[in-house]
Motif scaffolding. Structure first.
Motif, mmCIF file in Angstrom:
data_model
loop_
_atom_site.group_PDB
_atom_site.id
_atom_site.type_symbol
_atom_site.label_atom_id
_atom_site.label_comp_id
_atom_site.label_asym_id
_atom_site.label_seq_id
_atom_site.Cartn_x
_atom_site.Cartn_y
_atom_site.Cartn_z
ATOM 1 N N GLY A 194 0.814 -1.208 0.000
ATOM 2 C CA GLY A 194 0.000 0.000 0.000
ATOM 3 C C GLY A 194 0.848 1.257 0.000
ATOM 4 N N PHE A 195 1.990 1.197 0.690
ATOM 5 C CA PHE A 195 2.886 2.358 0.748
ATOM 6 C C PHE A 195 3.435 2.696 -0.641
ATOM 7 N N VAL A 196 3.875 1.675 -1.383
ATOM 8 C CA VAL A 196 4.416 1.904 -2.727
ATOM 9 C C VAL A 196 3.332 2.454 -3.653
ATOM 10 N N ALA A 197 2.116 1.887 -3.561
ATOM 11 C CA ALA A 197 1.002 2.379 -4.388
ATOM 12 C C ALA A 197 0.691 3.838 -4.060
ATOM 13 N N MET A 198 0.700 4.175 -2.772
ATOM 14 C CA MET A 198 0.430 5.553 -2.366
ATOM 15 C C MET A 198 1.499 6.506 -2.879
ATOM 16 N N VAL A 199 2.756 6.122 -2.725
ATOM 17 C CA VAL A 199 3.858 6.974 -3.173
ATOM 18 C C VAL A 199 3.812 7.173 -4.687
ATOM 19 N N SER A 200 3.498 6.103 -5.434
ATOM 20 C CA SER A 200 3.433 6.228 -6.894
ATOM 21 C C SER A 200 2.284 7.138 -7.317
ATOM 22 N N ALA A 201 1.147 7.071 -6.592
ATOM 23 C CA ALA A 201 0.022 7.959 -6.892
ATOM 24 C C ALA A 201 0.386 9.416 -6.602
ATOM 25 N N ILE A 202 1.069 9.646 -5.466
ATOM 26 C CA ILE A 202 1.498 11.005 -5.128
ATOM 27 C C ILE A 202 2.527 11.499 -6.137
ATOM 28 N N GLY A 203 3.452 10.614 -6.527
ATOM 29 C CA GLY A 203 4.446 10.977 -7.529
ATOM 30 C C GLY A 203 3.810 11.351 -8.860
ATOM 31 N N SER A 224 2.569 -2.748 -7.579
ATOM 32 C CA SER A 224 1.980 -1.768 -6.667
ATOM 33 C C SER A 224 2.173 -0.350 -7.185
ATOM 34 N N ALA A 225 3.353 -0.073 -7.767
ATOM 35 C CA ALA A 225 3.586 1.258 -8.354
ATOM 36 C C ALA A 225 2.647 1.494 -9.532
ATOM 37 N N SER A 226 2.497 0.480 -10.367
ATOM 38 C CA SER A 226 1.599 0.582 -11.519
ATOM 39 C C SER A 226 0.156 0.788 -11.073
ATOM 40 N N ALA A 227 -0.254 0.090 -10.009
ATOM 41 C CA ALA A 227 -1.625 0.233 -9.499
ATOM 42 C C ALA A 227 -1.880 1.662 -9.041
ATOM 43 N N GLY A 228 -0.915 2.248 -8.335
ATOM 44 C CA GLY A 228 -1.056 3.625 -7.888
ATOM 45 C C GLY A 228 -1.213 4.599 -9.042
ATOM 46 N N ILE A 229 -0.412 4.400 -10.102
ATOM 47 C CA ILE A 229 -0.482 5.268 -11.289
ATOM 48 C C ILE A 229 -1.826 5.115 -11.982
ATOM 49 N N LEU A 230 -2.252 3.870 -12.203
ATOM 50 C CA LEU A 230 -3.495 3.614 -12.933
ATOM 51 C C LEU A 230 -4.718 4.138 -12.178
ATOM 52 N N ILE A 231 -4.747 3.934 -10.861
ATOM 53 C CA ILE A 231 -5.883 4.406 -10.064
ATOM 54 C C ILE A 231 -5.961 5.930 -10.096
#
Length: 346
Positions: A128-137, A294-301
């Protein structure tokens, strides 16, 4: 006698219950294995399915990404038409479901696998942390790029007003110039959106391609062909819609379309090439796949909610048209629902 018997029976039941609790973890761990069952392997049949997957996914990806781009040939797919908004909403639902239902759960499964003997992050919810960071990025890249282009457009607008001052009244020409450059800013924003979205799609497309190509289980590959074909087709429509709105030059459009279409097939080919040395249950593979997923999920969401859905659903065109708004909402739910149902087979 009955009292003693009942006490003995109670003691025996307690012992059985305690023994069950003690042996349960051992039984579970004994059944969990990091080795793939040999009976599921069939290298020759798997290779046939993989080649079929390459052809099917390549065709679906190319058709999906090219349909919105060919809006001049197909007027119904023009970004100004209502059908374009409805189709784009369906594609955004597919992308949103991909992030939440497919990619993020896979990332959790990878990074919490029992095959990783020692988790470097301990009990911390690293996925979840990686997904959150990728979304913020993604938000930061989106924000800074848009702000930069807006400043550039405003400075050019003021220069144009200064150069033309005296020939045409300043307030009249100024309003025209500002409208023109406001349109340019919106155009540049669509370009940022299309490029960031393609980046997010490509990251997870490579991962699923490699995973499919490295698998030697026909039972795993066969259902993935239909699921990934559907998935890539509608992701292509979503990306193609953004590319159409960005109004890139023909060479850039062709490059982005080709790059998207080839990503998953190339990933499958890479997976085939490394299938002899690649183990999908190795700790290194699980950690790398988990982080990228997880990084990809954050970007896509983020992209689905903010740049695709919010931008269209809050636009004046949709806000002023009740039928279009209803159609887009239904289309969004259908897209998300269809892609979620495919989780059974994918």
């Amino acid at each position: 006698m009955n009292f003693r018997f009942s006490r003995s029976r109670g003691w025996i039941c307690k012992m059985i219950f305690v023994s069950f609790l003690l042996l349960l973890p051992t039984a579970v761990l004994g059944e969990c294995t990091c080795e793939i069952e040999e009976e599921d392997r069939n290298k020759s049949l798997s290779l046939k399915y993989k080649l079929a997957a390459i052809a099917s996914i390549l065709f679906a990806s190319a058709i999906g990404v090219c349909l919105p781009v060919l809006s001049k040939t197909i007027p119904a797919l023009s970004p100004e038409r209502n059908f374009f908004f409805i189709t784009k909403a369906f594609a955004a639902g597919v992308i949103l479901s991909t992030g939440f239902i497919h990619v993020l759960p896979d990332a959790f499964e990878n990074l919490t696998s029992l095959c990783i003997s020692e988790h470097p992050w301990g009990d911390f919810p690293f996925t979840g942390f990686v997904a959150m960071v990728s979304a913020i990025g993604t938000l930061m890249v989106d924000s800074y790029a848009t702000a930069y282009y807006r400043k550039e457009s405003n400075s050019k607008a003021h220069l144009a007003i200064g150069d033309k001052e005296g020939v045409i009244p300043v307030h009249t020409h100024g309003s025209i110039s500002m409208e023109t450059y406001s349109g340019d800013t919106e155009l540049l924003r669509h370009r940022v959106i299309s490029q960031v979205l393609e980046l997010g799609i490509i990251v997870h497309s490579v991962i699923i391609g490699i995973a499919l190509g490295a698998s030697e289980s026909p039972k795993t590959i066969k259902p993935l062909i239909a699921a990934l074909t559907f998935h890539q087709f509608f992701e292509g429509i979503g990306l193609g819609g953004c590319i159409a709105q960005a109004k890139f030059k023909s060479r850039t459009v062709a490059t982005m379309a080709i790059f998207f279409s080839l990503t998953t097939p190339v990933g499958i080919l890479i997976g085939i090439g490394i299938s002899n040395i690649y183990s999908e249950t190795s700790p290194t593979a699980l950690i790398v796949e988990g982080i990228f997923n997880s990084a990809s999920a954050g970007i896509l969401i983020y992209m689905a909610l903010v740049d695709l859905l919010s931008a269209d659903f809050m636009s004046p065109k949709m806000q002023s048209n009740g039928k279009l708004q209803l159609g887009a909402n239904v289309s969004l739910l259908l897209g998300a629902g269809c892609m979620s149902l495919l989780a059974k087979w994918a």
